[in-house]
Design an enzyme around this catalytic site. Structure first.
Site, PDB file in Angstrom:
ATOM      1  N   HIS A  67       0.838  -1.189   0.000  1.00 45.35           N
ATOM      2  CA  HIS A  67       0.000   0.000   0.000  1.00 45.35           C
ATOM      3  C   HIS A  67       0.882   1.251   0.000  1.00 45.35           C
ATOM      4  O   HIS A  67       2.087   1.186   0.255  1.00 45.35           O
ATOM      5  CB  HIS A  67      -0.922  -0.013   1.212  1.00 45.35           C
ATOM      6  CG  HIS A  67      -2.022  -1.021   1.105  1.00 45.35           C
ATOM      7  ND1 HIS A  67      -3.054  -1.116   2.007  1.00 45.35           N
ATOM      8  CD2 HIS A  67      -2.272  -1.991   0.162  1.00 45.35           C
ATOM      9  CE1 HIS A  67      -3.880  -2.084   1.653  1.00 45.35           C
ATOM     10  NE2 HIS A  67      -3.412  -2.638   0.543  1.00 45.35           N
ATOM     11  N   ASP A  76     -19.182  -4.634 -36.224  1.00 45.18           N
ATOM     12  CA  ASP A  76     -17.935  -3.856 -36.285  1.00 45.18           C
ATOM     13  C   ASP A  76     -16.659  -4.683 -36.154  1.00 45.18           C
ATOM     14  O   ASP A  76     -15.578  -4.211 -36.515  1.00 45.18           O
ATOM     15  CB  ASP A  76     -17.932  -2.787 -35.185  1.00 45.18           C
ATOM     16  CG  ASP A  76     -19.039  -1.762 -35.361  1.00 45.18           C
ATOM     17  OD1 ASP A  76     -19.487  -1.587 -36.507  1.00 45.18           O
ATOM     18  OD2 ASP A  76     -19.448  -1.142 -34.359  1.00 45.18           O
ATOM     19  N   LEU A 122     -27.869  -3.052 -25.526  1.00 46.72           N
ATOM     20  CA  LEU A 122     -27.191  -3.284 -24.251  1.00 46.72           C
ATOM     21  C   LEU A 122     -27.226  -2.029 -23.390  1.00 46.72           C
ATOM     22  O   LEU A 122     -27.462  -2.099 -22.178  1.00 46.72           O
ATOM     23  CB  LEU A 122     -25.748  -3.722 -24.495  1.00 46.72           C
ATOM     24  CG  LEU A 122     -24.898  -3.977 -23.244  1.00 46.72           C
ATOM     25  CD1 LEU A 122     -25.523  -5.052 -22.372  1.00 46.72           C
ATOM     26  CD2 LEU A 122     -23.473  -4.371 -23.632  1.00 46.72           C
ATOM     27  N   ARG A 134      -5.125   1.683 -27.942  1.00 48.18           N
ATOM     28  CA  ARG A 134      -4.139   2.003 -28.974  1.00 48.18           C
ATOM     29  C   ARG A 134      -3.629   3.433 -28.880  1.00 48.18           C
ATOM     30  O   ARG A 134      -2.697   3.806 -29.596  1.00 48.18           O
ATOM     31  CB  ARG A 134      -4.759   1.762 -30.361  1.00 48.18           C
ATOM     32  CG  ARG A 134      -5.181   0.333 -30.596  1.00 48.18           C
ATOM     33  CD  ARG A 134      -5.675   0.085 -32.010  1.00 48.18           C
ATOM     34  NE  ARG A 134      -6.894   0.803 -32.327  1.00 48.18           N
ATOM     35  CZ  ARG A 134      -8.108   0.388 -31.997  1.00 48.18           C
ATOM     36  NH1 ARG A 134      -8.255  -0.736 -31.313  1.00 48.18           N
ATOM     37  NH2 ARG A 134      -9.172   1.084 -32.336  1.00 48.18           N
ATOM     38  N   GLU A 167     -19.498   0.358 -23.963  1.00 52.96           N
ATOM     39  CA  GLU A 167     -19.336   1.005 -25.266  1.00 52.96           C
ATOM     40  C   GLU A 167     -20.425   0.683 -26.280  1.00 52.96           C
ATOM     41  O   GLU A 167     -20.517   1.336 -27.305  1.00 52.96           O
ATOM     42  CB  GLU A 167     -17.965   0.658 -25.856  1.00 52.96           C
ATOM     43  CG  GLU A 167     -16.824   1.389 -25.194  1.00 52.96           C
ATOM     44  CD  GLU A 167     -15.683   1.684 -26.159  1.00 52.96           C
ATOM     45  OE1 GLU A 167     -15.763   1.307 -27.334  1.00 52.96           O
ATOM     46  OE2 GLU A 167     -14.704   2.294 -25.726  1.00 52.96           O
ATOM     47  N   SER A 201     -20.477   4.201 -39.448  1.00 49.64           N
ATOM     48  CA  SER A 201     -20.184   4.949 -38.223  1.00 49.64           C
ATOM     49  C   SER A 201     -18.755   5.475 -38.144  1.00 49.64           C
ATOM     50  O   SER A 201     -18.419   6.207 -37.209  1.00 49.64           O
ATOM     51  CB  SER A 201     -20.455   4.062 -36.997  1.00 49.64           C
ATOM     52  OG  SER A 201     -19.603   2.925 -37.023  1.00 49.64           O
ATOM     53  N   GLU A 246       1.174   3.832   1.995  1.00 47.71           N
ATOM     54  CA  GLU A 246       1.837   4.229   3.234  1.00 47.71           C
ATOM     55  C   GLU A 246       3.136   3.447   3.451  1.00 47.71           C
ATOM     56  O   GLU A 246       4.145   4.014   3.883  1.00 47.71           O
ATOM     57  CB  GLU A 246       0.900   4.004   4.431  1.00 47.71           C
ATOM     58  CG  GLU A 246      -0.387   4.809   4.366  1.00 47.71           C
ATOM     59  CD  GLU A 246      -1.541   4.055   3.718  1.00 47.71           C
ATOM     60  OE1 GLU A 246      -2.672   4.188   4.205  1.00 47.71           O
ATOM     61  OE2 GLU A 246      -1.301   3.336   2.721  1.00 47.71           O
ATOM     62  N   CYS A 252      -5.542   1.411   6.107  1.00 45.93           N
ATOM     63  CA  CYS A 252      -6.254   0.170   6.392  1.00 45.93           C
ATOM     64  C   CYS A 252      -5.917  -0.355   7.784  1.00 45.93           C
ATOM     65  O   CYS A 252      -4.853  -0.088   8.335  1.00 45.93           O
ATOM     66  CB  CYS A 252      -5.955  -0.887   5.328  1.00 45.93           C
ATOM     67  SG  CYS A 252      -4.261  -1.495   5.332  1.00 45.93           S
TER      68      CYS A 252
END
Length: 371
Positions: free
Chosen positions: A55, A208, A308, A215, A303, A176, A57, A83
């Site tokens: 962590h 698609d 969906l 990328r 996306e 598109s 710290e 924590c």
């Protein structure tokens, strides 16, 4: 109520910047940065860089020791409550006490029930001075995915779409590429690199054939690819199933799947098939969110496509929006970004809050949250 002073804000901002070094790598863990200060000098810095590793710290303490600095009596700045439990690493709060740190400045408490308030109590019981709420809004924003994951017990979901001014993602014929600018698309890839997973429906894959990798941009971590495909129609040579990417592809299906395709997919490298409950002849998305826990996914970039997106919204599974709008109009025959939400009355409309707009060259980026 704490009123921030300049020094506390300055060092906390540095902790926040350090925390960002873990973006894309911490999975279900929060982004945390830590700064140790003594005599108005930074003597140690650290961040939680990767899931399962030290962590922030601990890394800051070790950094100070490697520099030959005396930590006793110092002030420690951290954007999230230290924590207090044994997990993949020992409790940070106990280590802070052991090192003799005099004061701890915390951006926000941790909502995780094993930590929430307990880390602060350990420090206070040891006589350490505690200051809370420094740069609070920035600290909350930094870990929005983590807070959602803990509170809602499911991944933080960001809906991203590039569309025309009248809300269309493609022409009637399905063309598109490209509606939005190159700059907007690069920005979208940066979002991919920041989040754990990217999710699309099977129609997007069939139309698609996307790779769904990163990328462009600063964060080059390929997200886990999630495809909802109730009948396993996905082609075995689909780019999204490519074995040379450094992440897995998860196909969420139902009991109605293609048995022959299932056996072939099981043998493919870096491919996982989840058999989920069925709802209205589709994958039960709430069941899917539950099943994704075993993959340590705390955030998802949604996306596509329109069906969906609509189903995720109807199930209250979307937390934030990134809408890239291009200065074009496609008209009523264009394909909409979001399918039928079955809303008949305005009072039932999905309301967006905290909406912000900014210009990205010719495009406009709109962000907001669901109520």
């Amino acid at each position: 109520m704490y009123i921030e002073n300049f020094n506390d804000s300055f060092y906390m901002q540095r902790a926040i910047e350090l925390a960002k070094l873990g973006i894309g790598h911490t999975k279900t863990n929060p982004l945390v940065g830590c700064v140790i200060v003594k005599d108005e000098k930074i003597i140690g810095e650290g961040a939680h860089l990767k899931f399962g590793e030290n962590h922030a710290e601990i890394n800051a303490i070790e950094d100070a020791k490697n520099r030959g600095e005396d930590i006793k009596g110092a002030t420690l700045y951290v954007n999230l409550e230290p924590c207090s439990h044994f997990g993949k690493t020992p409790p940070c709060a106990m280590r802070i006490v052991k090192e003799g740190i005099k004061r701890v400045v915390i951006g926000t408490t941790d909502p995780f029930e094993k930590v929430s308030g307990k880390g602060i109590k350990i420090l206070e019981d040891a006589g350490i001075s505690i200051t809370e709420g420094v740069c609070l809004e920035e600290c909350l924003s930094l870990n929005e995915r983590f807070f959602t994951y803990i509170k809602k017990k499911r991944p933080f979901v960001v809906f991203k779409s590039g569309m025309s001014l009248d809300g269309k993602i493609a022409t009637e014929k399905g063309e598109s590429k490209w509606i939005t600018s190159e700059f907007s698309r690069s920005y979208s890839h940066e979002l991919r690199g920041k989040l754990d997973a990217i999710m699309v429906g099977i129609e997007t894959v069939l139309v698609d054939d996307p790779t769904l990798n990163v990328r462009h941009g600063k964060y080059r971590v390929n997200p886990i690819r999630i495809i909802t495909d109730s009948k396993l129609r996905i082609p075995l040579d689909a780019k999204v199933l490519s074995s040379d990417l450094d992440s897995i592809a998860i196909i969420a299906t139902t009991k109605n799947f293609n048995r022959e395709k299932f056996e072939k997919l099981k043998k493919m490298k870096n491919v996982e098939v989840l058999i989920c409950r069925e709802k209205n002849n589709k994958v039960d998305l709430i069941d899917l969110m539950e099943r994704l826990k075993k993959f340590n996914i705390s955030s998802i970039l949604l996306e596509g496509g329109r069906t969906l997106a609509a189903e995720m919204l109807k199930n209250n599974l979307v937390d934030k929006f990134y809408i890239f709008m291009a200065p074009i109009l496609l008209g009523s025959k264009g394909i909409p970004a979001i399918g039928d939400l079955e809303i008949e009355n305005l009072k039932d409309a999905i309301k967006i809050r905290d909406m912000k707009c900014e210009k990205l060259f010719d495009d406009i980026l709109i962000t907001g949250r669901c109520d």
